[in-house]
Design an enzyme around this catalytic site. Structure first.
Site, PDB file in Angstrom:
ATOM      1  N   SER A 194      -8.585   1.430  -2.670  1.00 15.74           N
ATOM      2  CA  SER A 194      -8.332   1.445  -4.107  1.00 15.74           C
ATOM      3  C   SER A 194      -8.909   2.723  -4.689  1.00 15.74           C
ATOM      4  CB  SER A 194      -9.006   0.232  -4.759  1.00 15.74           C
ATOM      5  OG  SER A 194      -9.079   0.418  -6.161  1.00 15.74           O
TER       6      SER A 194
ATOM      7  N   VAL B 291      -3.123  -1.752   2.637  1.00 19.31           N
ATOM      8  CA  VAL B 291      -3.845  -0.864   3.565  1.00 19.31           C
ATOM      9  C   VAL B 291      -5.347  -0.974   3.308  1.00 19.31           C
ATOM     10  CG1 VAL B 291      -4.132   1.524   4.343  1.00 19.31           C
ATOM     11  CG2 VAL B 291      -1.869   0.708   3.633  1.00 19.31           C
TER      12      VAL B 291
ATOM     13  N   HIS C 197      -1.384   4.456  -1.170  1.00 12.85           N
ATOM     14  CA  HIS C 197      -0.273   5.104  -1.883  1.00 12.85           C
ATOM     15  C   HIS C 197       0.637   5.862  -0.897  1.00 12.85           C
ATOM     16  CE1 HIS C 197      -3.577   5.332  -5.066  1.00 12.85           C
ATOM     17  NE2 HIS C 197      -2.619   4.675  -5.713  1.00 12.85           N
TER      18      HIS C 197
HETATM   19  P1  AMP Z   1      -2.167   2.378  -8.467  1.00 16.01           P
HETATM   20  O1  AMP Z   1      -2.222   3.876  -8.425  1.00 16.01           O
HETATM   21  O2  AMP Z   1      -3.469   1.717  -8.167  1.00 16.01           O
HETATM   22  O3  AMP Z   1      -1.481   1.866  -9.714  1.00 16.01           O
HETATM   23  O4  AMP Z   1      -1.228   1.937  -7.265  1.00 16.01           O
HETATM   24  C1  AMP Z   1       0.067   2.450  -7.126  1.00 16.01           C
HETATM   25  C2  AMP Z   1       0.795   1.689  -6.052  1.00 16.01           C
HETATM   26  O5  AMP Z   1       0.091   1.796  -4.823  1.00 16.01           O
HETATM   27  C3  AMP Z   1       0.911   0.194  -6.374  1.00 16.01           C
HETATM   28  O6  AMP Z   1       2.181  -0.281  -5.932  1.00 16.01           O
HETATM   29  C4  AMP Z   1      -0.199  -0.401  -5.539  1.00 16.01           C
HETATM   30  O7  AMP Z   1       0.011  -1.742  -5.178  1.00 16.01           O
HETATM   31  C5  AMP Z   1      -0.152   0.497  -4.315  1.00 16.01           C
HETATM   32  N1  AMP Z   1      -1.436   0.439  -3.623  1.00 16.01           N
HETATM   33  C6  AMP Z   1      -2.669   0.684  -4.141  1.00 16.01           C
HETATM   34  N2  AMP Z   1      -3.623   0.454  -3.219  1.00 16.01           N
HETATM   35  C7  AMP Z   1      -2.980   0.022  -2.101  1.00 16.01           C
HETATM   36  C8  AMP Z   1      -3.408  -0.397  -0.811  1.00 16.01           C
HETATM   37  N3  AMP Z   1      -4.690  -0.432  -0.462  1.00 16.01           N
HETATM   38  N4  AMP Z   1      -2.462  -0.764   0.088  1.00 16.01           N
HETATM   39  C9  AMP Z   1      -1.144  -0.746  -0.239  1.00 16.01           C
HETATM   40  N5  AMP Z   1      -0.676  -0.362  -1.444  1.00 16.01           N
HETATM   41  C10 AMP Z   1      -1.576   0.020  -2.361  1.00 16.01           C
END
Ligand code: AMP
Length: 281
Positions: free
Chosen positions: A185, A176, A37
């Site tokens: 995650s 990442v 994030h």
């Molecule tokens: P989330 O909070 O899981 O809905 O993710 C919010 C944003 O962060 C989304 O655009 C995801 O694709 C991005 N995101 C989550 N995990 C990663 C990661 N490991 N690498 C890059 N972007 C991420």
């Protein structure tokens, strides 16, 4: 960093910034922030005058038996991390504000929302596109940053923006990983120590697939079988899907090559993890 809790305040703040000629970057998240994030936030802070991040665990994208209620939350820590990454405004609406009594409008990218993750999560992408459309209308971003960790999500949002003539540039950002390769995650926190150790098999299988393709072994079925063998060598793993598709059309690729998305979803216990690589050329 300013915290904005209401839709009306967020709309007027965004309109003021636009009127003043400032470029707005948006980073939508569900919180429990990690380096994935933060990389999006830093990119927006570097490229835009004002960076807004949203922290909203969107009920519309969770199925009935999924982890909406136990999704990890830590508001204080998220605010500290976001501020450190250059976020100017954290937008934290409530469910009632986003989906008030009588709410009935949803956006769906036909076809694509039912593929890959959409097979076992049939309402997921409808929830994602709907909330992103709402966030775009509320936060008025010039650019919105999404991680390729969720490659299908990036493609679907880009498609929605193109198809609906939305005035926002979607910026896809690199995935990442943890030092052992596991895709970062918020859900990794659910894993037991043994599951966490074996979860690295997903990225190992993806990297091995990339090596196979580079060595000319491009048959999708062979690659899928090799990946499945490596992942299920852990008794803790249960494969949801392993697919090779074309990144532009999401159509299955019989042969892998430049532009192929190799994507996997694997359960460790009750935790469903996703990961992918895109073959460059
Ligand atoms: P989330 O909070 O899981 O809905 O993710 C919010 C944003 O962060 C989304 O655009 C995801 O694709 C991005 N995101 C989550 N995990 C990663 C990661 N490991 N690498 C890059 N972007 C991420």
């Amino acid at each position: 960093m300013k915290v904005i809790e209401t839709v009306s305040e967020m709309k007027s703040y965004a309109a003021e910034q636009r009127d003043a000629g400032r470029g707005i970057g948006l980073v939508p998240t569900m919180g429990y922030l990690h380096e994935g994030h933060l990389s999006l936030m830093r990119a927006s802070a570097t490229q835009c005058d004002v960076t807004v991040s949203s922290l909203f665990v969107n009920p519309a994208q969770f199925g009935q038996n999924e982890d909406l209620d136990k999704y990890p939350r830590n508001f204080e820590r998220d605010c500290e991390l976001a501020e450190g990454a250059g976020v100017d405004v954290m937008f934290t609406p409530t469910n009632e504000m986003m989906y008030p009594e009588g709410y009935r409008t949803y956006i769906q990218v036909e076809g694509w929302s039912g593929l890959l993750c959409g097979v076992t999560r049939p309402i997921h992408f409808r929830g994602v596109t709907t909330v992103c459309c709402k966030l775009f209308n509320i936060c008025l971003p010039h650019r919105a940053y999404f991680g390729l960790k969720d490659a299908q999500q990036c493609l679907i949002i880009q498609k929605m923006v193109t198809d609906l003539n939305m005035d926002v540039e979607i910026v896809p950002m690199p995935l990442v990983r943890e030092p052992d390769g596991l895709a970062m995650s918020s859900r990794n926190v659910y894993l037991t120590a043994d599951e966490r150790r074996d979860a690295a098999r997903i990225s190992q299988a993806l990297f091995a697939a990339r090596d196979m393709i580079a060595a000319g072994r491009t048959d999708a079925e062979t690659i899928r079988n090799a990946m499945a063998g490596h992942i299920t060598a852990s008794p803790l793993a249960r494969i949801d899907y392993i697919e090779l598709v074309n990144t532009r059309t999401l159509a299955p690729a019989a042969q892998a090559g430049p532009g192929t998305l190799v994507a996997a979803a694997v359960f460790f216990g009750a935790t469903r993890l996703i990961d992918n690589i895109i073959i460059e050329g």
